[in-house]
Design an enzyme around this catalytic site. Structure first.
Site, PDB file in Angstrom:
ATOM      1  N   LYS A  51       9.374  11.071  -4.432  1.00 30.44           N
ATOM      2  CA  LYS A  51       8.720   9.977  -5.151  1.00 30.44           C
ATOM      3  C   LYS A  51       7.524  10.054  -5.519  1.00 30.44           C
ATOM      4  CE  LYS A  51       7.580   7.153  -1.045  1.00 30.44           C
ATOM      5  NZ  LYS A  51       6.276   7.267  -0.946  1.00 30.44           N
ATOM      6  N   ARG A  85       5.643  -1.870   1.083  1.00 31.94           N
ATOM      7  CA  ARG A  85       6.785  -1.258   2.231  1.00 31.94           C
ATOM      8  C   ARG A  85       7.311  -2.105   3.052  1.00 31.94           C
ATOM      9  NH1 ARG A  85       4.214   4.247   2.107  1.00 31.94           N
ATOM     10  NH2 ARG A  85       4.859   5.569   3.576  1.00 31.94           N
ATOM     11  N   ARG A  93       7.859  20.904   3.424  1.00 32.75           N
ATOM     12  CA  ARG A  93       6.455  20.721   3.012  1.00 32.75           C
ATOM     13  C   ARG A  93       5.476  21.046   4.003  1.00 32.75           C
ATOM     14  NH1 ARG A  93       5.489  14.590   1.066  1.00 32.75           N
ATOM     15  NH2 ARG A  93       5.116  13.971   3.100  1.00 32.75           N
ATOM     16  N   ARG A 153       0.669  19.008   6.006  1.00 30.51           N
ATOM     17  CA  ARG A 153       0.109  17.803   6.006  1.00 30.51           C
ATOM     18  C   ARG A 153       0.041  17.356   7.642  1.00 30.51           C
ATOM     19  NH1 ARG A 153       2.132  13.294   1.998  1.00 30.51           N
ATOM     20  NH2 ARG A 153       2.556  12.013   3.667  1.00 30.51           N
ATOM     21  N   ARG A 171       8.630   8.118  10.642  1.00 30.87           N
ATOM     22  CA  ARG A 171       8.409   7.672   9.214  1.00 30.87           C
ATOM     23  C   ARG A 171       9.703   7.372   8.667  1.00 30.87           C
ATOM     24  NH1 ARG A 171       5.520  12.327   7.805  1.00 30.87           N
ATOM     25  NH2 ARG A 171       5.485  11.588   5.604  1.00 30.87           N
TER      26      ARG A 171
HETATM   27  P1  AMP Z   1       2.843   8.222   2.374  1.00 33.50           P
HETATM   28  O1  AMP Z   1       2.108   9.182   1.592  1.00 33.50           O
HETATM   29  O2  AMP Z   1       3.467   7.005   1.135  1.00 33.50           O
HETATM   30  O3  AMP Z   1       4.122   8.703   2.940  1.00 33.50           O
HETATM   31  O4  AMP Z   1       1.958   7.212   3.108  1.00 33.50           O
HETATM   32  C1  AMP Z   1       1.362   8.085   4.390  1.00 33.50           C
HETATM   33  C2  AMP Z   1       0.907   7.005   5.496  1.00 33.50           C
HETATM   34  O5  AMP Z   1      -0.107   6.136   4.940  1.00 33.50           O
HETATM   35  C3  AMP Z   1       2.134   6.230   5.878  1.00 33.50           C
HETATM   36  O6  AMP Z   1       2.690   6.884   7.058  1.00 33.50           O
HETATM   37  C4  AMP Z   1       1.421   5.115   6.403  1.00 33.50           C
HETATM   38  O7  AMP Z   1       0.396   5.419   7.753  1.00 33.50           O
HETATM   39  C5  AMP Z   1       0.193   4.985   5.362  1.00 33.50           C
HETATM   40  N1  AMP Z   1       0.759   3.985   4.255  1.00 33.50           N
HETATM   41  C6  AMP Z   1       1.009   4.195   3.056  1.00 33.50           C
HETATM   42  N2  AMP Z   1       1.230   3.023   2.320  1.00 33.50           N
HETATM   43  C7  AMP Z   1       1.373   2.087   3.252  1.00 33.50           C
HETATM   44  C8  AMP Z   1       1.523   0.783   3.227  1.00 33.50           C
HETATM   45  N3  AMP Z   1       2.130   0.256   2.021  1.00 33.50           N
HETATM   46  N4  AMP Z   1       1.415  -0.021   4.120  1.00 33.50           N
HETATM   47  C9  AMP Z   1       1.113   0.346   5.403  1.00 33.50           C
HETATM   48  N5  AMP Z   1       0.776   1.852   5.591  1.00 33.50           N
HETATM   49  C10 AMP Z   1       0.959   2.564   4.567  1.00 33.50           C
END
Ligand code: AMP
Length: 199
Positions: free
Chosen positions: A18, A93, A132, A138, A149
């Protein structure tokens, strides 16, 4: 593809691509990507107060508190470059965040035009995240957090699709295929909504 003030959300499990697809679509539409994950990671890297607050949460694969996340998104969406449209990646989310976003957007007399759901089966997501982890290292791409996750995604994020589905704005996109194939599917879905015109 031309700009048409699109307000979009891209949703998909971690490893669905995404982030990559969001950047492609947003640059074709000349709208900014607003990725909460990127905002948090940038703050962690820069050692800001916000970064210090959220480091442990991201490392555990948990969600940052809704109020804090929504406030950050409101600030970002209030900036000039987001007035003509934006692509949200990773926010909202859960249903609480949907309510926060609804309140913010309706206060400005706008709404989301489309929610792009990238469908990728869990085993494929896991395989991509492992890859990744090898390539980018990461800190939240460990075996344990990958599973955590994906669990959170299934439990909390899937219900937001019900809410948006009732509004008739969800487009299911098959996320398995080459980068270009998936981008073309997204372009076709947006075209069908009149959001994206092919130049
Ligand atoms: P992502 O890159 O979208 O996978 O986000 C990485 C991490 O950031 C997630 O595992 C959460 O810890 C935090 N995070 C990102 N977006 C949100 C959100 N909308 N609400 C809460 N935590 C978030």
């Amino acid at each position: 593809m031309t700009n048409s003030s699109a307000r979009l959300l891209i949703v998909g499990p971690q490893g669905s691509g995404k982030g990559t697809q969001g950047v492609r679509v947003a640059s074709a539409l000349r709208i900014p990507v607003v990725s909460t994950g990127d905002i948090f990671r940038a703050n962690i890297k820069e050692g800001t107060e916000l970064g210090q607050k959220v480091t442990a949460i991201l490392d555990a694969g948990d969600l940052v508190p809704d109020e804090l996340t929504s406030e950050i998104v409101r600030d970002r969406l209030s900036q000039d470059d987001a007035q003509g449209g934006f692509l949200l990646d990773g926010y909202p989310r859960n249903t609480a965040q949907v309510a926060h976003l609804d309140e913010y957007l309706s206060g400005r007399g706008v709404a989301l035009d489309a929610v792009l759901l990238l469908d990728v089966p869990r085993p494929e997501s896991i395989a991509r995240l492992r890859q990744r982890a090898l390539e980018q290292g990461r800190s939240d791409d460990t075996e344990e957090t990958i599973a955590r996750r994906l669990d959170i995604y299934e439990q909390e994020t899937a219900p937001i699709l019900e809410v948006y589905g009732q509004r008739g704005i969800v487009d299911h996109i098959d996320g398995v295929g080459s980068l270009n194939e998936v981008t073309e599917r997204i372009a076709a879905a947006l075209s069908a909504r009149g959001v994206l015109a092919t130049a």
